[in-house]
Design a protein around this motif. Structure first.
Motif, PDB file in Angstrom:
ATOM      1  N   ALA A   1       6.010 -14.631  -1.765  1.00  0.00           N
ATOM      2  CA  ALA A   1       6.211 -13.417  -0.980  1.00  0.00           C
ATOM      3  C   ALA A   1       7.130 -12.449  -1.689  1.00  0.00           C
ATOM      4  O   ALA A   1       7.976 -12.851  -2.444  1.00  0.00           O
TER       5      ALA A   1
ATOM      6  N   ASN B   1       9.723  -5.440   0.147  1.00  0.00           N
ATOM      7  CA  ASN B   1       9.223  -5.071   1.475  1.00  0.00           C
ATOM      8  C   ASN B   1       9.563  -3.620   1.820  1.00  0.00           C
ATOM      9  O   ASN B   1       9.259  -3.161   2.919  1.00  0.00           O
TER      10      ASN B   1
ATOM     11  N   ARG C   1       7.366 -18.896   2.658  1.00  0.00           N
ATOM     12  CA  ARG C   1       8.701 -19.483   2.782  1.00  0.00           C
ATOM     13  C   ARG C   1       8.810 -20.372   4.016  1.00  0.00           C
ATOM     14  O   ARG C   1       9.621 -21.285   4.067  1.00  0.00           O
TER      15      ARG C   1
ATOM     16  N   CYS D   1      15.787 -12.188   3.758  1.00  0.00           N
ATOM     17  CA  CYS D   1      14.791 -11.143   3.949  1.00  0.00           C
ATOM     18  C   CYS D   1      15.033 -10.463   5.288  1.00  0.00           C
ATOM     19  O   CYS D   1      15.589 -11.075   6.211  1.00  0.00           O
TER      20      CYS D   1
ATOM     21  N   PHE E   1       2.735 -14.786   7.666  1.00  0.00           N
ATOM     22  CA  PHE E   1       2.015 -15.369   6.533  1.00  0.00           C
ATOM     23  C   PHE E   1       2.933 -15.760   5.381  1.00  0.00           C
ATOM     24  O   PHE E   1       2.459 -16.178   4.326  1.00  0.00           O
ATOM     25  N   CYS E   2       4.251 -15.606   5.570  1.00  0.00           N
ATOM     26  CA  CYS E   2       5.175 -15.870   4.457  1.00  0.00           C
ATOM     27  C   CYS E   2       5.186 -17.352   4.119  1.00  0.00           C
ATOM     28  O   CYS E   2       5.424 -18.194   4.998  1.00  0.00           O
TER      29      CYS E   2
ATOM     30  N   ASN F   1      12.497  -9.385   7.003  1.00  0.00           N
ATOM     31  CA  ASN F   1      11.287  -9.689   7.777  1.00  0.00           C
ATOM     32  C   ASN F   1      11.140 -11.195   7.953  1.00  0.00           C
ATOM     33  O   ASN F   1      11.746 -11.995   7.200  1.00  0.00           O
ATOM     34  N   ARG F   2      10.289 -11.553   8.872  1.00  0.00           N
ATOM     35  CA  ARG F   2       9.870 -12.957   9.023  1.00  0.00           C
ATOM     36  C   ARG F   2       8.357 -12.935   9.206  1.00  0.00           C
ATOM     37  O   ARG F   2       7.841 -13.167  10.312  1.00  0.00           O
ATOM     38  N   CYS F   3       7.655 -12.620   8.120  1.00  0.00           N
ATOM     39  CA  CYS F   3       6.203 -12.414   8.198  1.00  0.00           C
ATOM     40  C   CYS F   3       5.498 -13.727   8.566  1.00  0.00           C
ATOM     41  O   CYS F   3       5.866 -14.803   8.065  1.00  0.00           O
TER      42      CYS F   3
ATOM     43  N   GLY G   1      12.138 -14.150  -0.884  1.00  0.00           N
ATOM     44  CA  GLY G   1      13.095 -13.273  -0.246  1.00  0.00           C
ATOM     45  C   GLY G   1      12.886 -11.845  -0.700  1.00  0.00           C
ATOM     46  O   GLY G   1      11.960 -11.555  -1.453  1.00  0.00           O
TER      47      GLY G   1
HETATM   48  S1  SF4 Z   1       6.383 -12.179   3.027  1.00  0.00           S
HETATM   49 FE1  SF4 Z   1       8.003 -11.077   1.908  1.00  0.00          FE
HETATM   50  S2  SF4 Z   1       8.750  -9.549   3.383  1.00  0.00           S
HETATM   51 FE2  SF4 Z   1       7.645 -11.118   4.566  1.00  0.00          FE
HETATM   52  S3  SF4 Z   1       9.214 -12.608   5.214  1.00  0.00           S
HETATM   53 FE3  SF4 Z   1       8.308 -13.361   3.290  1.00  0.00          FE
HETATM   54  S4  SF4 Z   1       9.726 -12.567   1.708  1.00  0.00           S
HETATM   55 FE4  SF4 Z   1      10.086 -11.361   3.555  1.00  0.00          FE
END
Ligand code: SF4
Length: 202
Positions: free
Chosen positions: A202, A100, A27, A18, A24-25, A20-22, A71
């Motif tokens: 996500a 995203n 992952r 990805c 709230f993710c 981003n590294r949100c 991802g």
């Molecule tokens: S929420 Fe979505 S955009 Fe944000 S880090 Fe996780 S996979 Fe990526």
């Protein structure tokens, strides 16, 4: 796990990478959702491997196919499009992507015209009311420009006639959610608030 079902939707997990590294993710804290759903891929599947998995799941029995996480699917946009074409020709299913909005930047071209006829709905993570909040929440590889990139992608998707949804996760304040709702309204697209504990990855 490549394909997995939630309700009457069949989800496709094509990459764990990805831009981003949100904060709230999910992952960051989990390997998957539900019981026994490990969504960490040992290696990214080819289009042929994804299609073979779809056949095992008898995808035609589902109401929709959804390209989603763990991802950002459009880091592999060409693979997604090849598989979406197969889904359309084989089962005529509605196809959605949860993205995203960084697909154009990742591909180095405007992919939105290529999505027409393959994807019905493009659900884009708006996440924030402005660039600074986006960067604070999403820690994007492109910095605050990731917010502009995402909005430009949404506009281009709308321009080519795709059904666009802008979404936020309810980790921001009610006032910020309303500011995001206004962004979607100004663009003339659907707005959706996702719950932090929702069942979609996500
Ligand atoms: S929420 Fe979505 S955009 Fe944000 S880090 Fe996780 S996979 Fe990526």
């Amino acid at each position: 796990m490549i394909c997995y079902a939630i309700g009457d939707s069949l989800y496709l997990n094509v990459t764990n990478r990805c831009t981003n590294r949100c904060s709230f993710c999910i992952r960051a804290t989990k390997h998957g959702i539900g019981d026994g759903m490990d969504l960490w891929l040992k290696q990214e599947p080819t289009a042929a491997e994804i299609i073979a998995d779809l056949e095992k799941w008898n995808a035609g029995q589902y109401a929709e196919a959804v390209f989603c996480g763990y991802g950002e699917p459009f880091l592999r946009a060409d693979v997604c499009m090849e598989v979406a074409r197969y889904i359309k020709e084989r089962w005529h299913l509605p196809v959605r992507v949860n993205t995203n909005g960084h697909g154009n930047r990742a591909c180095g071209r405007d992919i939105t015209p290529e999505l027409v006829g393959l994807f019905d709905t493009v659900s884009i993570s708006l996440n924030a009311k402005d660039r600074a909040q986006y960067e604070a929440l999403c820690a994007c590889d492109f910095g605050e420009a990731g917010f502009d990139e995402m909005l430009d992608f949404a506009k281009k998707c709308k321009q080519v006639g795709l059904s666009v949804v802008l979404s936020v996760v309810d980790v921001i304040s009610p006032a910020d959610i309303e500011a995001c709702r206004q962004i979607a309204a100004d663009m003339g697209v659907t707005f959706r608030v996702r719950h932090m504990q929702g069942n979609e990855p996500a």
